[in-house]
Design a protein around this motif. Structure first.
Motif, PDB file in Angstrom:
ATOM      1  N   LEU A  67       0.848  -1.182   0.000  1.00 41.80           N
ATOM      2  CA  LEU A  67       0.000   0.000   0.000  1.00 41.80           C
ATOM      3  C   LEU A  67       0.885   1.234   0.000  1.00 41.80           C
ATOM      4  N   GLY A  68       0.575   2.198  -0.848  1.00 43.92           N
ATOM      5  CA  GLY A  68       1.372   3.415  -0.865  1.00 43.92           C
ATOM      6  C   GLY A  68       0.715   4.510  -1.669  1.00 43.92           C
ATOM      7  N   TYR A  69       1.435   5.604  -1.798  1.00 43.42           N
ATOM      8  CA  TYR A  69       0.956   6.759  -2.554  1.00 43.42           C
ATOM      9  C   TYR A  69       2.154   7.511  -3.110  1.00 43.42           C
ATOM     10  N   VAL A  70       1.896   8.410  -4.029  1.00 40.62           N
ATOM     11  CA  VAL A  70       2.929   9.289  -4.565  1.00 40.62           C
ATOM     12  C   VAL A  70       2.283  10.609  -4.945  1.00 40.62           C
ATOM     13  N   LEU A  71       3.035  11.681  -4.732  1.00 42.49           N
ATOM     14  CA  LEU A  71       2.594  13.027  -5.073  1.00 42.49           C
ATOM     15  C   LEU A  71       3.464  13.573  -6.199  1.00 42.49           C
ATOM     16  N   ASN A  72       2.862  14.377  -7.052  1.00 39.57           N
ATOM     17  CA  ASN A  72       3.579  15.023  -8.160  1.00 39.57           C
ATOM     18  C   ASN A  72       4.445  14.033  -8.948  1.00 39.57           C
ATOM     19  N   PRO A  73       3.867  12.887  -9.315  1.00 36.91           N
ATOM     20  CA  PRO A  73       4.663  11.868 -10.010  1.00 36.91           C
ATOM     21  C   PRO A  73       4.905  12.209 -11.476  1.00 36.91           C
ATOM     22  N   ARG A  74       5.982  11.633 -11.985  1.00 42.93           N
ATOM     23  CA  ARG A  74       6.276  11.693 -13.419  1.00 42.93           C
ATOM     24  C   ARG A  74       6.856  10.348 -13.819  1.00 42.93           C
ATOM     25  N   ILE A  75       6.587   9.951 -15.050  1.00 45.45           N
ATOM     26  CA  ILE A  75       7.181   8.705 -15.543  1.00 45.45           C
ATOM     27  C   ILE A  75       8.641   8.978 -15.848  1.00 45.45           C
ATOM     28  N   ASP A  76       9.506   8.191 -15.239  1.00 46.89           N
ATOM     29  CA  ASP A  76      10.950   8.315 -15.434  1.00 46.89           C
ATOM     30  C   ASP A  76      11.441   7.381 -16.530  1.00 46.89           C
ATOM     31  N   GLU A  77      10.821   6.190 -16.603  1.00 50.73           N
ATOM     32  CA  GLU A  77      11.277   5.212 -17.603  1.00 50.73           C
ATOM     33  C   GLU A  77      10.194   4.172 -17.849  1.00 50.73           C
ATOM     34  N   VAL A  78      10.067   3.785 -19.097  1.00 51.66           N
ATOM     35  CA  VAL A  78       9.319   2.588 -19.478  1.00 51.66           C
ATOM     36  C   VAL A  78      10.276   1.762 -20.313  1.00 51.66           C
ATOM     37  N   ARG A  79      10.129   0.447 -20.223  1.00 49.21           N
ATOM     38  CA  ARG A  79      10.998  -0.444 -21.000  1.00 49.21           C
ATOM     39  C   ARG A  79      10.174  -1.537 -21.631  1.00 49.21           C
ATOM     40  N   GLY A  80      10.666  -1.998 -22.764  1.00 53.63           N
ATOM     41  CA  GLY A  80      10.031  -3.104 -23.456  1.00 53.63           C
ATOM     42  C   GLY A  80       8.960  -2.632 -24.408  1.00 53.63           C
ATOM     43  N   GLU A  81       8.705  -3.453 -25.405  1.00 60.68           N
ATOM     44  CA  GLU A  81       7.640  -3.162 -26.361  1.00 60.68           C
ATOM     45  C   GLU A  81       6.294  -3.326 -25.667  1.00 60.68           C
ATOM     46  N   PRO A  82       5.361  -2.412 -25.922  1.00 63.44           N
ATOM     47  CA  PRO A  82       4.038  -2.569 -25.314  1.00 63.44           C
ATOM     48  C   PRO A  82       3.419  -3.921 -25.666  1.00 63.44           C
ATOM     49  N   GLN A  83       2.792  -4.508 -24.651  1.00 66.97           N
ATOM     50  CA  GLN A  83       2.096  -5.779 -24.815  1.00 66.97           C
ATOM     51  C   GLN A  83       0.639  -5.573 -24.425  1.00 66.97           C
ATOM     52  N   LEU A  84      -0.245  -6.322 -25.057  1.00 66.66           N
ATOM     53  CA  LEU A  84      -1.658  -6.222 -24.712  1.00 66.66           C
ATOM     54  C   LEU A  84      -1.918  -6.967 -23.406  1.00 66.66           C
ATOM     55  N   VAL A  85      -2.496  -6.252 -22.440  1.00 68.44           N
ATOM     56  CA  VAL A  85      -2.860  -6.853 -21.157  1.00 68.44           C
ATOM     57  C   VAL A  85      -4.316  -6.511 -20.886  1.00 68.44           C
ATOM     58  N   ASP A  86      -5.039  -7.446 -20.273  1.00 69.39           N
ATOM     59  CA  ASP A  86      -6.431  -7.173 -19.915  1.00 69.39           C
ATOM     60  C   ASP A  86      -6.448  -6.092 -18.849  1.00 69.39           C
ATOM     61  N   GLU A  87      -7.272  -5.091 -19.080  1.00 68.09           N
ATOM     62  CA  GLU A  87      -7.302  -3.963 -18.154  1.00 68.09           C
ATOM     63  C   GLU A  87      -8.722  -3.465 -17.992  1.00 68.09           C
ATOM     64  N   GLY A  88      -9.010  -3.001 -16.804  1.00 71.74           N
ATOM     65  CA  GLY A  88     -10.281  -2.360 -16.504  1.00 71.74           C
ATOM     66  C   GLY A  88      -9.999  -1.074 -15.765  1.00 71.74           C
ATOM     67  N   CYS A  89     -11.062  -0.394 -15.364  1.00 68.92           N
ATOM     68  CA  CYS A  89     -10.906   0.893 -14.695  1.00 68.92           C
ATOM     69  C   CYS A  89     -12.121   1.137 -13.812  1.00 68.92           C
ATOM     70  N   LEU A  90     -11.884   1.633 -12.618  1.00 71.19           N
ATOM     71  CA  LEU A  90     -12.984   1.949 -11.720  1.00 71.19           C
ATOM     72  C   LEU A  90     -13.893   3.017 -12.310  1.00 71.19           C
ATOM     73  N   SER A  91     -13.350   3.868 -13.166  1.00 74.07           N
ATOM     74  CA  SER A  91     -14.125   4.937 -13.789  1.00 74.07           C
ATOM     75  C   SER A  91     -14.852   4.481 -15.055  1.00 74.07           C
ATOM     76  N   VAL A  92     -14.628   3.242 -15.448  1.00 75.48           N
ATOM     77  CA  VAL A  92     -15.340   2.618 -16.574  1.00 75.48           C
ATOM     78  C   VAL A  92     -15.788   1.249 -16.056  1.00 75.48           C
ATOM     79  N   PRO A  93     -16.747   1.247 -15.115  1.00 75.45           N
ATOM     80  CA  PRO A  93     -17.074   0.016 -14.390  1.00 75.45           C
ATOM     81  C   PRO A  93     -17.581  -1.123 -15.269  1.00 75.45           C
ATOM     82  N   GLU A  94     -17.250  -2.326 -14.799  1.00 74.89           N
ATOM     83  CA  GLU A  94     -17.777  -3.576 -15.371  1.00 74.89           C
ATOM     84  C   GLU A  94     -17.237  -3.912 -16.756  1.00 74.89           C
TER      85      GLU A  94
END
Length: 163
Positions: A67-94
């Motif tokens: 459990l944690g939090y972060v303030l004023n975050p920025r992405i520092d690094e992403v690595r690897g080719e994007p892959q399709l992963v199943d994803e949902g969102c609390l703001s787009v329920p169900e």
């Protein structure tokens, strides 16, 4: 404990770019507590401040019992080719759709004491970091979908009972 209501697709605050916060502000401490309380509802991995109606640069997470939090975050690094992963969102329920995500992500921000926070990981952690950073940029994950999948997703959103 203050579990806040999650804003859903169509709420204008979800399209707002988050403004930086003052880590030493009592309002920021209260926001962090609300985020931490809200993310601990079972089935949640992350909650961005704009998802609870506050367009501020903060999110909380609960991934692999961390459990944690972060303030004023920025992405520092992403690595690897994007892959399709199943994803949902609390703001787009169900609903959930295959979303392109980098397999590794590192985010840097600060905590309430102004100390640097580095969050990084693969798998669910990488996915959550990219997802929550999208929220803070005023984007929902639906905007990250490949074109054909986005059309399918939007049709499903329009049919959803909450829309």
């Amino acid at each position: 404990m203050s579990i806040r209501e999650i804003r859903v697709f169509g709420d204008p605050v979800l399209r707002e770019r988050a403004e930086p916060v003052d880590p030493s502000s009592p309002a920021t401490a209260a926001l962090v507590q609300d985020l931490l309380d809200t993310v601990q509802v079972p089935g949640r991995a992350g909650v961005a401040a704009n998802q609870i109606g506050v367009a501020k640069a903060a999110f909380a997470f609960l991934v692999d019992e961390r459990l944690g939090y972060v303030l004023n975050p920025r992405i520092d690094e992403v690595r690897g080719e994007p892959q399709l992963v199943d994803e949902g969102c609390l703001s787009v329920p169900e609903l959930g759709f295959p979303t392109p995500r980098h397999p590794f992500c590192r985010v840097i921000g600060v905590d309430l004491d102004g100390r640097q926070v580095v969050l990084e990981g693969e798998g669910l952690m990488a996915q959550m970091l990219q997802h929550e950073m999208g929220h803070l940029d005023g984007r929902l994950y639906l905007q990250s979908l490949e074109k054909d999948m986005r059309s399918v997703a939007m049709a499903e959103v329009r049919k959803a009972s909450w829309y």
